[in-house]
Design a protein around this motif. Structure first.
Motif: not given
Length: 386
Positions: A64-87
């Motif tokens: 289900n494409g819509y569901k997959l998009h939603r799950l991808f964008f729900s990741q809490r990337l701000e928790r990755i401290e290193d800027e380059d790895i977060r990017q």
């Protein structure tokens, strides 16, 4: 060898990586882009004197494409401290999201084409000039190694024998529904061979060095990392991975001008999509204008028109040029073999290795070490690419 850090120190990064790994398993584009009815449509196209527009059928989508998009964008990337790895992870989410859109629109004409453009781009003027430059060279010299003498079972035996130099195990599958002579499916460590193909000795050398020497090497190197992103793929990894694979053909001494011309024709064919050409228009451009035999012209046209306009094929030549120039400067090819990675993220990979989040390559493309390239003409061509 770097000591891999425990997940505790980078727990949030490992959690996000693990979530993405679960999601990305569904979106292997190559599982969906190859038509199921190539043989029957090819027959109709030939009997129509090359004026029929093939109506290809494709595998059904299993997510289900819509569901997959939603799950991808729900990741809490701000928790990755290193800027380059977060990017890197942010770029990856956009990349995977683009692939979902590609898969969802396969077979929908220009809709798919525009999604393909977002994911793979289109040839630049420089790419087209490079392709035209290559097409000026003569490839008419006869060579027995170019005769198509081997069936798919003999090809399978050749692959098995070649693979003994690497201590990893993969599956070999034979398929009727393949637009290439062979391809690697990364997520199942499977090499797929086209059943109807007649392989020449040179083609077997090309395919083993390309598919096993690089694509399987980077598949298994990717799997050796604790972070799954190395296996699932960095943004724009196609350009680097295909560049490495064709460079392996060059270094193993089996790259020919004919093969280089094939990559150049792919650039010309992808450019024809940009100009709004139909399937038969692109075929006529290759077959009538460039005098390519009809089976080769059909094969290249199929590759770029499948799905509605698949622009990925122009990246092989650009990737080769970039890897060749990188290697000629004496830079480390090993970092590019660490997984399905891309050149622009080398500083991030180096940082991840220093932090103990990534490993050096476990397997290394042997053609890069032995260097059996003896063709000064090919060296001149590659050196001259802009």
């Amino acid at each position: 060898m770097s000591q891999i850090k425990t997940t505790e120190e980078f727990q949030d990064l490992f959690d996000i990586d693990s979530n993405l790994n679960r999601l990305v398993k569904n979106i292997e584009l190559l599982n969906y882009i190859n038509p199921l009815n190539i043989a029957s449509e090819k027959k109709k196209f030939y009997s129509s004197k090359y004026n029929y527009e093939p109506q290809f059928k494709y595998p059904k989508i299993r997510f289900n494409g819509y569901k997959l998009h939603r799950l991808f964008f729900s990741q809490r990337l701000e928790r990755i401290e290193d800027e380059d790895i977060r990017q890197l992870y942010e770029d990856i989410i956009y990349e995977y999201s683009g692939l979902i859109e590609c898969i969802e629109t396969i077979g929908q004409g220009r809709k798919f084409y525009y999604n393909s453009l977002k994911s793979f781009g289109t040839p630049t003027e420089k790419d087209i000039e490079n392709a035209k430059f290559i097409l000026r060279f003569d490839d008419s010299e006869f060579d027995e190694e170019m005769l198509p003498l081997y069936n798919v079972e003999e090809a399978k035996n050749y692959f098995d024998d070649y693979s003994k130099r690497y201590d990893f195990n993969y599956n070999i599958k034979i398929s009727n529904n393949l637009s290439a002579a062979a391809m690697v499916l990364n997520n199942t460590q499977t090499l797929v061979l086209r059943k109807s193909q007649k392989y020449s000795k040179n083609q077997l050398k090309v395919l083993t060095n390309h598919e096993i020497g690089v694509h399987m090497v980077t598949t298994f190197n990717g799997l050796s990392h604790p972070l799954k992103v190395f296996s699932n793929g960095f943004p724009n990894n196609v350009e680097t991975q295909e560049g490495l694979a064709v460079y392996s053909e060059f270094m193993s001494g089996c790259l020919t001008i004919e093969r280089l011309k094939e990559l150049a024709f792919r650039v010309i064919a992808v450019d024809s999509l940009n100009k709004g050409y139909s399937f038969s228009d692109t075929f006529h451009l290759l077959h009538n204008q460039h005098k390519l035999n009809r089976d080769k012209a059909f094969g290249i046209t199929l590759r770029v028109h499948r799905g509605g306009g698949f622009t990925k094929d122009h990246l092989y030549l650009r990737g080769l040029r970039n890897v060749y120039k990188y290697a000629k400067k004496g830079k480390d090819l090993g970092v590019l073999l660490t997984g399905k990675v891309s050149q622009e993220y080398i500083p991030t990979i180096n940082k991840m290795q220093k932090l103990g989040l990534a490993l050096p390559p476990k397997y290394y493309t042997d053609a890069y070490i032995t260097n059996d390239n003896k063709d000064a003409n090919l060296d001149f061509i590659l050196k001259s690419l802009k």
